[in-house]
Design a protein around this motif. Structure first.
Motif, mmCIF file in Angstrom:
data_model
loop_
_atom_site.group_PDB
_atom_site.id
_atom_site.type_symbol
_atom_site.label_atom_id
_atom_site.label_comp_id
_atom_site.label_asym_id
_atom_site.label_seq_id
_atom_site.Cartn_x
_atom_site.Cartn_y
_atom_site.Cartn_z
ATOM 1 N N THR A 167 0.841 -1.195 0.000
ATOM 2 C CA THR A 167 0.000 0.000 0.000
ATOM 3 C C THR A 167 0.877 1.246 0.000
ATOM 4 O O THR A 167 0.618 2.210 -0.737
ATOM 5 C CB THR A 167 -0.938 -0.004 1.225
ATOM 6 O OG1 THR A 167 -1.765 -1.161 1.155
ATOM 7 C CG2 THR A 167 -1.785 1.253 1.275
ATOM 8 N N ASP A 196 2.565 1.551 -3.430
ATOM 9 C CA ASP A 196 1.590 2.032 -4.420
ATOM 10 C C ASP A 196 1.389 3.534 -4.308
ATOM 11 O O ASP A 196 1.305 4.237 -5.322
ATOM 12 C CB ASP A 196 0.250 1.315 -4.253
ATOM 13 C CG ASP A 196 0.270 -0.121 -4.756
ATOM 14 O OD1 ASP A 196 1.199 -0.472 -5.514
ATOM 15 O OD2 ASP A 196 -0.635 -0.889 -4.373
ATOM 16 N N ARG A 197 1.326 4.032 -3.073
ATOM 17 C CA ARG A 197 1.165 5.477 -2.879
ATOM 18 C C ARG A 197 2.383 6.225 -3.412
ATOM 19 O O ARG A 197 2.257 7.237 -4.104
ATOM 20 C CB ARG A 197 0.953 5.809 -1.400
ATOM 21 C CG ARG A 197 0.688 7.303 -1.154
ATOM 22 C CD ARG A 197 0.692 7.671 0.309
ATOM 23 N NE ARG A 197 1.945 7.391 0.984
ATOM 24 C CZ ARG A 197 3.067 8.125 0.853
ATOM 25 N NH1 ARG A 197 3.091 9.150 0.040
ATOM 26 N NH2 ARG A 197 4.146 7.809 1.518
ATOM 27 N N MET A 219 4.458 5.218 -5.735
ATOM 28 C CA MET A 219 4.461 5.124 -7.200
ATOM 29 C C MET A 219 3.472 6.098 -7.824
ATOM 30 O O MET A 219 3.775 6.728 -8.841
ATOM 31 C CB MET A 219 4.126 3.697 -7.634
ATOM 32 C CG MET A 219 5.262 2.739 -7.428
ATOM 33 S SD MET A 219 4.894 1.092 -8.053
ATOM 34 C CE MET A 219 4.941 1.383 -9.809
ATOM 35 N N SER A 220 2.300 6.256 -7.216
ATOM 36 C CA SER A 220 1.318 7.187 -7.793
ATOM 37 C C SER A 220 1.803 8.631 -7.677
ATOM 38 O O SER A 220 1.472 9.452 -8.529
ATOM 39 C CB SER A 220 -0.043 7.005 -7.115
ATOM 40 O OG SER A 220 0.008 7.382 -5.765
ATOM 41 N N GLU A 221 2.600 8.934 -6.649
ATOM 42 C CA GLU A 221 3.179 10.279 -6.543
ATOM 43 C C GLU A 221 4.312 10.472 -7.553
ATOM 44 O O GLU A 221 4.437 11.530 -8.150
ATOM 45 C CB GLU A 221 3.715 10.511 -5.136
ATOM 46 C CG GLU A 221 2.656 10.692 -4.081
ATOM 47 C CD GLU A 221 3.256 10.880 -2.690
ATOM 48 O OE1 GLU A 221 4.446 11.201 -2.574
ATOM 49 O OE2 GLU A 221 2.501 10.703 -1.716
ATOM 50 N N PHE A 250 4.853 8.718 -10.413
ATOM 51 C CA PHE A 250 4.439 8.540 -11.810
ATOM 52 C C PHE A 250 2.949 8.768 -11.945
ATOM 53 O O PHE A 250 2.186 7.826 -12.202
ATOM 54 C CB PHE A 250 4.819 7.129 -12.283
ATOM 55 C CG PHE A 250 6.258 6.781 -12.059
ATOM 56 C CD1 PHE A 250 7.251 7.317 -12.861
ATOM 57 C CD2 PHE A 250 6.626 5.926 -11.017
ATOM 58 C CE1 PHE A 250 8.587 7.007 -12.641
ATOM 59 C CE2 PHE A 250 7.959 5.613 -10.806
ATOM 60 C CZ PHE A 250 8.944 6.155 -11.621
ATOM 61 N N PRO A 251 2.500 10.026 -11.781
ATOM 62 C CA PRO A 251 1.054 10.289 -11.880
ATOM 63 C C PRO A 251 0.566 10.035 -13.311
ATOM 64 O O PRO A 251 1.257 10.240 -14.268
ATOM 65 C CB PRO A 251 0.926 11.764 -11.498
ATOM 66 C CG PRO A 251 2.275 12.337 -11.700
ATOM 67 C CD PRO A 251 3.268 11.233 -11.558
ATOM 68 N N GLN A 252 -0.689 9.607 -13.387
ATOM 69 C CA GLN A 252 -1.216 9.311 -14.716
ATOM 70 C C GLN A 252 -2.272 10.279 -15.122
ATOM 71 O O GLN A 252 -3.135 10.709 -14.640
ATOM 72 C CB GLN A 252 -1.745 7.896 -14.759
ATOM 73 C CG GLN A 252 -0.607 6.936 -14.520
ATOM 74 C CD GLN A 252 -1.027 5.509 -14.764
ATOM 75 O OE1 GLN A 252 -2.067 5.243 -15.346
ATOM 76 N NE2 GLN A 252 -0.209 4.579 -14.333
#
Length: 154
Positions: free
Chosen positions: A142, A145-146, A148-150, A152-154
């Motif tokens: 978790t 994942d957080r 990675m989203s920061e 590599f935002p999509q």
């Protein structure tokens, strides 16, 4: 993520760490290191707690548990110069005396019959891995994942 009796290997973690370095996300890279250490530290504490109901020797060995970290990974270490018997306290002993008792006060051997999360070796560290492992892996993923989203935002 393959999990074996001694640790977990997160496939792609090294590449992910390099990607963070390439984009200049040193703060995020430090967060990955912190997440690695946090999981190792929680596991060490869970194993120490598990040893509280065991023998004095096993409690002393469990106190030598510590989370360590390097640039690329974190680990849980057991034993030290002052606690050279730590692995015997964790896994027990096979060798018996002439009277048939286990040598040097160790419990019976529980070292190499790993059969997954439900059973297996050890008296305090490995049972803590089996008990807390899935929860800690979920918590860790978790967190990753957080990050990675920061990064590599999509």
């Amino acid at each position: 993520m393959p999990v074996n009796g001694y640790g977990a290997n997160v496939e792609g973690l090294a590449q992910f760490s390099r990607a963070l370095a390439q984009i200049g996300a040193d703060g995020l890279r430090d967060e990955v290191k912190a997440a690695n250490y946090d999981v190792a530290d929680k596991l060490a504490e869970a194993a120490k707690e598990k040893a509280t109901g065991l023998s004095r020797q096993q409690r002393a060995a469990a106190l030598s548990l510590r989370a360590t970290r390097t640039q690329n990974y974190a680990a849980v270490r057991l034993g030290s110069r002052r606690v050279p018997y730590a692995l015997g306290a964790e896994f027990g002993a096979v060798k018996r005396t002439r009277s048939g008792r286990i040598a040097r006060g160790f419990r019976p051997w529980r070292g190499n019959q790993f059969s997954g999360w439900a059973g297996g070796p050890g008296y305090f560290l490995h049972p803590a891995i089996r008990e807390k492992g899935p929860e800690l892996i979920n918590e860790y993923m978790t967190h990753i994942d957080r990050i990675m989203s920061e990064a590599f935002p999509q």
